[in-house]
Design an enzyme around this catalytic site. Structure first.
Site, PDB file in Angstrom:
ATOM      1  CE1 TYR A  51      47.502  35.523  37.653  1.00 38.98           C
ATOM      2  CE2 TYR A  51      45.828  33.772  37.367  1.00 38.98           C
ATOM      3  CZ  TYR A  51      46.105  35.128  37.590  1.00 38.98           C
ATOM      4  OH  TYR A  51      45.154  36.071  38.042  1.00 38.98           O
ATOM      5  CD  GLU A  88      41.012  29.713  40.191  1.00 38.41           C
ATOM      6  OE1 GLU A  88      40.354  30.105  39.617  1.00 38.41           O
ATOM      7  OE2 GLU A  88      41.880  30.037  40.895  1.00 38.41           O
TER       8      GLU A  88
HETATM    9  C1  LIG Z   1      31.509  36.804  39.473  1.00 38.18           C
HETATM   10  C2  LIG Z   1      32.629  37.578  38.900  1.00 38.18           C
HETATM   11  C3  LIG Z   1      33.785  37.008  38.029  1.00 38.18           C
HETATM   12  C4  LIG Z   1      34.772  38.066  37.605  1.00 38.18           C
HETATM   13  C5  LIG Z   1      35.629  37.338  36.497  1.00 38.18           C
HETATM   14  C6  LIG Z   1      36.637  36.382  37.075  1.00 38.18           C
HETATM   15  C7  LIG Z   1      37.655  35.787  35.954  1.00 38.18           C
HETATM   16  C8  LIG Z   1      38.519  34.786  36.693  1.00 38.18           C
HETATM   17  C9  LIG Z   1      39.477  34.529  35.739  1.00 38.18           C
HETATM   18  C10 LIG Z   1      40.977  34.178  36.254  1.00 38.18           C
HETATM   19  C11 LIG Z   1      40.747  33.777  37.637  1.00 38.18           C
HETATM   20  C12 LIG Z   1      42.383  33.673  38.331  1.00 38.18           C
HETATM   21  C13 LIG Z   1      41.882  33.434  39.883  1.00 38.18           C
HETATM   22  C14 LIG Z   1      43.336  33.157  40.390  1.00 38.18           C
HETATM   23  C15 LIG Z   1      44.141  31.962  40.276  1.00 38.18           C
HETATM   24  C16 LIG Z   1      45.506  32.052  41.195  1.00 38.18           C
HETATM   25  O1  LIG Z   1      45.754  33.093  41.823  1.00 38.18           O
HETATM   26  S1  LIG Z   1      46.546  30.964  40.638  1.00 38.18           S
HETATM   27  C17 LIG Z   1      47.937  30.887  41.672  1.00 38.18           C
HETATM   28  C18 LIG Z   1      48.828  32.086  41.046  1.00 38.18           C
HETATM   29  N1  LIG Z   1      48.455  33.373  40.985  1.00 38.18           N
HETATM   30  C19 LIG Z   1      49.280  34.549  40.591  1.00 38.18           C
HETATM   31  O2  LIG Z   1      50.276  34.262  40.531  1.00 38.18           O
HETATM   32  C20 LIG Z   1      48.606  35.634  40.712  1.00 38.18           C
HETATM   33  C21 LIG Z   1      48.946  36.507  42.109  1.00 38.18           C
HETATM   34  N2  LIG Z   1      48.180  37.915  42.130  1.00 38.18           N
HETATM   35  C22 LIG Z   1      48.831  38.891  41.487  1.00 38.18           C
HETATM   36  O3  LIG Z   1      49.846  39.095  41.040  1.00 38.18           O
HETATM   37  C23 LIG Z   1      48.001  40.161  41.382  1.00 38.18           C
HETATM   38  O4  LIG Z   1      46.765  39.927  41.983  1.00 38.18           O
HETATM   39  C24 LIG Z   1      47.650  40.792  40.079  1.00 38.18           C
HETATM   40  C25 LIG Z   1      46.408  42.056  40.376  1.00 38.18           C
HETATM   41  C26 LIG Z   1      47.418  39.626  39.205  1.00 38.18           C
HETATM   42  C27 LIG Z   1      48.831  41.491  39.577  1.00 38.18           C
HETATM   43  O5  LIG Z   1      49.346  42.487  40.495  1.00 38.18           O
HETATM   44  P1  LIG Z   1      49.615  43.957  40.132  1.00 38.18           P
HETATM   45  O6  LIG Z   1      49.597  44.625  41.634  1.00 38.18           O
HETATM   46  O7  LIG Z   1      48.780  44.264  39.073  1.00 38.18           O
HETATM   47  O8  LIG Z   1      51.272  43.899  39.772  1.00 38.18           O
HETATM   48  P2  LIG Z   1      52.409  44.199  40.576  1.00 38.18           P
HETATM   49  O9  LIG Z   1      53.635  44.338  39.725  1.00 38.18           O
HETATM   50  O10 LIG Z   1      52.424  42.903  41.855  1.00 38.18           O
HETATM   51  O11 LIG Z   1      52.247  45.619  41.327  1.00 38.18           O
HETATM   52  C28 LIG Z   1      52.122  46.821  40.694  1.00 38.18           C
HETATM   53  C29 LIG Z   1      52.629  48.019  41.578  1.00 38.18           C
HETATM   54  O12 LIG Z   1      51.667  48.036  42.507  1.00 38.18           O
HETATM   55  C30 LIG Z   1      52.561  48.002  43.800  1.00 38.18           C
HETATM   56  N3  LIG Z   1      51.512  47.087  44.565  1.00 38.18           N
HETATM   57  C31 LIG Z   1      50.511  46.133  44.399  1.00 38.18           C
HETATM   58  N4  LIG Z   1      49.808  45.712  45.438  1.00 38.18           N
HETATM   59  C32 LIG Z   1      50.458  46.325  46.612  1.00 38.18           C
HETATM   60  C33 LIG Z   1      50.243  46.202  47.758  1.00 38.18           C
HETATM   61  N5  LIG Z   1      49.382  45.275  48.375  1.00 38.18           N
HETATM   62  N6  LIG Z   1      51.136  46.716  48.697  1.00 38.18           N
HETATM   63  C34 LIG Z   1      52.126  47.652  48.130  1.00 38.18           C
HETATM   64  N7  LIG Z   1      52.351  47.862  46.876  1.00 38.18           N
HETATM   65  C35 LIG Z   1      51.365  47.073  46.035  1.00 38.18           C
HETATM   66  C36 LIG Z   1      53.646  46.933  43.418  1.00 38.18           C
HETATM   67  O13 LIG Z   1      54.492  47.416  44.507  1.00 38.18           O
HETATM   68  C37 LIG Z   1      53.943  47.664  42.085  1.00 38.18           C
HETATM   69  O14 LIG Z   1      54.617  48.762  42.446  1.00 38.18           O
HETATM   70  P3  LIG Z   1      55.795  49.292  41.473  1.00 38.18           P
HETATM   71  O15 LIG Z   1      56.650  48.395  41.644  1.00 38.18           O
HETATM   72  O16 LIG Z   1      56.288  50.532  41.771  1.00 38.18           O
HETATM   73  O17 LIG Z   1      55.342  49.380  40.014  1.00 38.18           O
END
Ligand SMILES: CCCCCCCCCCCCC/C=C/C(=O)SCCNC(=O)CCNC(=O)[C@H](O)C(C)(C)COP(=O)(O)OP(=O)(O)OC[C@H]1O[C@@H](n2cnc3c(N)ncnc32)[C@H](O)[C@@H]1OP(=O)(O)O
EC number: 4.2.1.134
Length: 349
Positions: free
Chosen positions: A273, A280
């Protein structure tokens, strides 16, 4: 008719005392009248329990015996049944139901787990569309996994074959598939918003909009940015997490978990990240002079003032927002990781 003392067998659990009185065809009043060890007689027994019990006594007569259940006042294990230390002669353990304390605790835990399981299943049964939802999410994750796998493999093979030369035409080779995956990724803001997945909308919004800003605005609108090596690093860092995150979600959709994949999903973001956001930020900084020169996306001011605000000012503000977004999502993912591994640790104990 003389009053005799029947054979009484006993067992306990943390909350109950079980008594089994061997009398056939018994009529139970204050005493039992029936056919016992010494034939048709009046049978009676007195027990002064070790600790207090609840007043209500349940009893059930069968052809061969009378089963009595008494509830303990406190849910605790008793060392013996009676207040007097010496066991009455008519009293014996009921080995049909006898458990020692640890076995009784295990039986209690199994009952509780079964009750929890039934309550979860009954809750899950309440959602008639659960299968459809999981099917949709599985297909969404599969498509994203295939897309990002193609991107990662393609970039890796070209890196091995072309070396650093592959840095310069990454955008033209990869952009179409990346556009598709990142447009589709907007679903990841909608999914939590409509309750399809249990997570916050904000982290997903930051993630998807942050990436799409770089892809569609910084790279997509500036041709001069498209052959810079920074495109290779941004796309490669994005794909490195997704080839683990999406299979992790696919398995979650079918209630399956591979420990290594879970560990990778919740660990490799830690270096990726900051590196990704750094790459970026380099892309944003490299694009500023180009936006200044080309006046692309400048914000026109009213004729009276005449000038326009260069988009590069927005980009300088965006650099600050990026690191704020990184902080918010870093903290969110750290919480997800601790929750996930804390839950697993609790299950393991
Ligand atoms: C002009 C507008 C601008 C707006 C402002 C912008 C600001 C920008 C600032 C930062 C920019 C970042 C850009 C990105 C950079 C990169 O990606 S660098 C490379 C490395 N990146 C990463 O590692 C991030 C990868 N992404 C994620 O992890 C997610 O997108 C997240 C949102 C950051 C976190 O995911 P999240 O879902 O919140 O957490 P999890 O633990 O994974 O999931 C929670 C529970 O939800 C279930 N779930 C989520 N998605 C799915 C799905 N698609 N299918 C099925 N289930 C899903 C997941 O299973 C979890 O369930 P439980 O285990 O039961 O809790």
């Amino acid at each position: 008719m003389q009053t005799l003392t029947p054979h009484v067998y006993w067992a306990q659990r943390h909350g109950e005392i079980y008594l089994r009185v061997e009398i056939s065809d018994a009529q139970v009043r204050k005493t039992c009248q029936g056919h016992g060890a010494k034939g048709e007689n009046e049978y009676e027994f007195n027990l002064e329990f070790l600790k207090t019990v609840k007043p209500e006594v349940k009893h059930k007569s069968t052809q061969r015996q009378v089963n009595i259940t008494v509830k303990k006042q406190e849910h605790v294990w008793w060392d013996r049944l009676t207040k007097q230390e010496k066991k009455p002669l008519f009293l014996a353990p009921d080995f049909d139901r006898w458990l020692d304390e640890s076995d009784a605790e295990m039986e209690l835990r199994e009952k509780e787990e079964k009750i929890n399981k039934v309550s979860i299943e009954s809750r899950v049964r309440k959602d008639p569309f659960l299968g459809l939802k999981k099917g949709f999410l599985f297909m969404y994750n599969l498509v994203q996994f295939l897309g990002y796998s193609w991107i990662f493999v393609n970039m890796t093979v070209r890196l091995f074959i072309l070396g650093q030369d592959s840095f310069y035409d990454t955008f033209h080779t990869i952009a179409d598939v990346m556009y598709f995956c990142q447009m589709l990724a907007i679903m990841e803001v909608i999914n939590p918003a409509v309750g399809l997945v249990k997570t916050g909308v904000t982290p997903a919004f930051i993630q998807v909009m942050g990436r799409n800003f770089i892809l569609f605005v910084i790279f997509g609108t500036l041709e001069d940015m498209q052959n810079k090596p920074v495109v290779f690093f941004v796309f490669y860092l994005w794909s490195m997490i997704e080839i683990f995150r999406y299979p992790f979600y696919m398995l979650a959709c079918i209630d399956t978990e591979w420990k290594l994949l879970t560990w990778l999903r919740y660990t490799i973001w830690i270096p990726l990240y900051p590196l990704g956001v750094l790459a970026e930020a380099v892309a944003v900084i490299q694009s500023i002079p180009i936006f200044n020169e080309t006046k692309l996306l400048s914000i026109p001011l009213p004729k009276a003032i005449g000038m326009s605000i260069s988009f590069s000012y927005i980009l300088q503000l965006y650099l600050v927002i990026m690191f704020l977004g990184l902080f918010i999502n870093f903290r969110h993912l750290f919480k997800q990781r601790s929750r996930r591994f804390r839950t697993k640790k609790r299950k393991a104990n």
